[in-house]
Write a protein that holds these residues in place. Structure first.
Motif, short mmCIF file in Angstrom:
data_model
loop_
_atom_site.label_atom_id
_atom_site.label_comp_id
_atom_site.label_asym_id
_atom_site.label_seq_id
_atom_site.Cartn_x
_atom_site.Cartn_y
_atom_site.Cartn_z
N UNK A 38 0.84 -1.19 0.00
CA UNK A 38 0.00 0.00 0.00
C UNK A 38 0.87 1.25 0.00
N UNK A 39 0.61 2.12 -0.95
CA UNK A 39 1.24 3.43 -1.02
C UNK A 39 0.14 4.42 -1.36
N UNK A 40 -0.28 5.20 -0.41
CA UNK A 40 -1.36 6.15 -0.65
C UNK A 40 -0.99 7.09 -1.78
N UNK A 41 -1.83 7.09 -2.83
CA UNK A 41 -1.52 7.78 -4.06
C UNK A 41 -2.78 8.44 -4.59
N UNK A 42 -2.66 9.65 -5.08
CA UNK A 42 -3.81 10.35 -5.64
C UNK A 42 -4.44 9.52 -6.75
N UNK A 43 -5.74 9.40 -6.71
CA UNK A 43 -6.47 8.67 -7.74
C UNK A 43 -6.65 7.20 -7.46
N UNK A 44 -6.02 6.68 -6.38
CA UNK A 44 -6.12 5.26 -6.03
C UNK A 44 -6.86 5.11 -4.71
N UNK A 45 -7.87 4.26 -4.70
CA UNK A 45 -8.62 4.02 -3.48
C UNK A 45 -10.10 3.79 -3.81
N UNK A 46 -10.82 3.16 -2.90
CA UNK A 46 -10.41 2.69 -1.58
C UNK A 46 -9.53 1.44 -1.63
N UNK A 47 -8.94 1.11 -0.48
CA UNK A 47 -8.06 -0.05 -0.35
C UNK A 47 -8.78 -1.16 0.39
N UNK A 48 -8.47 -2.42 0.03
CA UNK A 48 -8.99 -3.58 0.74
C UNK A 48 -7.91 -4.65 0.77
N UNK A 49 -8.10 -5.64 1.65
CA UNK A 49 -7.23 -6.81 1.70
C UNK A 49 -8.11 -8.04 1.64
N UNK A 50 -7.87 -8.91 0.66
CA UNK A 50 -8.63 -10.14 0.51
C UNK A 50 -7.65 -11.30 0.37
N UNK A 51 -7.82 -12.30 1.21
CA UNK A 51 -6.93 -13.47 1.23
C UNK A 51 -5.47 -13.05 1.35
N UNK A 52 -5.23 -11.98 2.12
CA UNK A 52 -3.88 -11.51 2.32
C UNK A 52 -3.31 -10.69 1.19
#
Length: 230
Positions: free
Chosen positions: A108-122
């Motif tokens: 994860x690197x917070x970046x303009x234009x990217x999101x939301x973030x999730x984690x699935x199966x690691x």
């Protein structure tokens, strides 16, 4: 609403956003793929594959699956996500109309234009700018025959050209453009634009339907992030 047409082999990637590659894997290749997938868990409907060295002979550009992706995306095509869907009498489900909107990255690197973030199966997933998804292709490798009653993929032809659709607009798009069922035999591969509107039926009556789904991209990396890869 336009009528559903069950004969789907006439779909083309350019016009409809999906295309069938019949018998892309012969029986021997299907057997080798089953062996490569044998170690995966069997108690989950969808298994996200985080490390797939055993799949490389199939997914490399010279392999029967990777070669299809490369024929559309070019030699830079690479597999960036893989999921095994295994429908059985015990694990039988339907999935509503949607667009795939996330990619899998290394960190994860917070970046303009990217999101939301999730984690699935690691695995770390993020919604990128939609243009990245519009340049991607998804391939579905069928290890079991799929007729009208064995959980076929449903696609809305032409919807890959509509960009990112608000959730409230998707049903209207389905009603306007109609749907097609992506029927398949063992060893067939369906190629479709990752951004297409699609859904899945439950098997009726319940029976086994195994599909290995792989997303491919030719982008070097999604912005400042790095593909997790397969």
């Amino acid at each position: 609403m336009l009528a559903t047409v069950c004969r789907s082999a006439d779909l083309t990637l350019n016009d409809d956003g999906a295309q069938l590659f019949a018998q892309a894997l012969d029986e021997a290749a299907c057997g080798r793929l089953e062996t490569a997938l044998a170690a995966l868990p069997t108690n989950r409907p969808g298994v996200r594959i985080g490390e797939g060295r055993q799949l490389q002979p199939f997914l490399d550009n010279a392999g029967p699956v990777g070669a299809i992706a490369a024929s559309v995306l070019g030699e830079q095509a690479r597999p960036v996500r893989a999921i095994l869907f295994d429908k059985t009498a015990e694990r039988n489900w339907a999935l509503g109309w949607h667009q795939d909107r996330t990619i899998v990255v290394k960190a994860r690197m917070d970046t303009d234009g990217y999101g939301p973030w999730t984690v699935k199966s690691g695995l770390i997933q993020v919604e990128p700018p939609f243009e990245i998804l519009e340049r991607m292709m998804t391939l579905r490798v069928h290890l079991d025959a799929v007729d009208e009653r064995n959980a076929p993929l449903r696609i809305v032809p032409g919807s890959h050209r509509l960009g990112r659709l608000p959730e409230a607009e998707i049903e209207r798009v389905v009603a306007t453009f109609g749907e097609r069922l992506c029927l398949a035999g063992r060893g067939d591969v369906w190629l479709y634009a990752t951004s297409i509107v699609h859904a899945s039926l439950a098997a009726d009556p319940p029976r086994r339907r195994r599909v290995l789904q792989i997303d491919f991209s030719a982008d070097a990396a999604p912005g400042p992030l790095a593909w997790r890869g397969v």
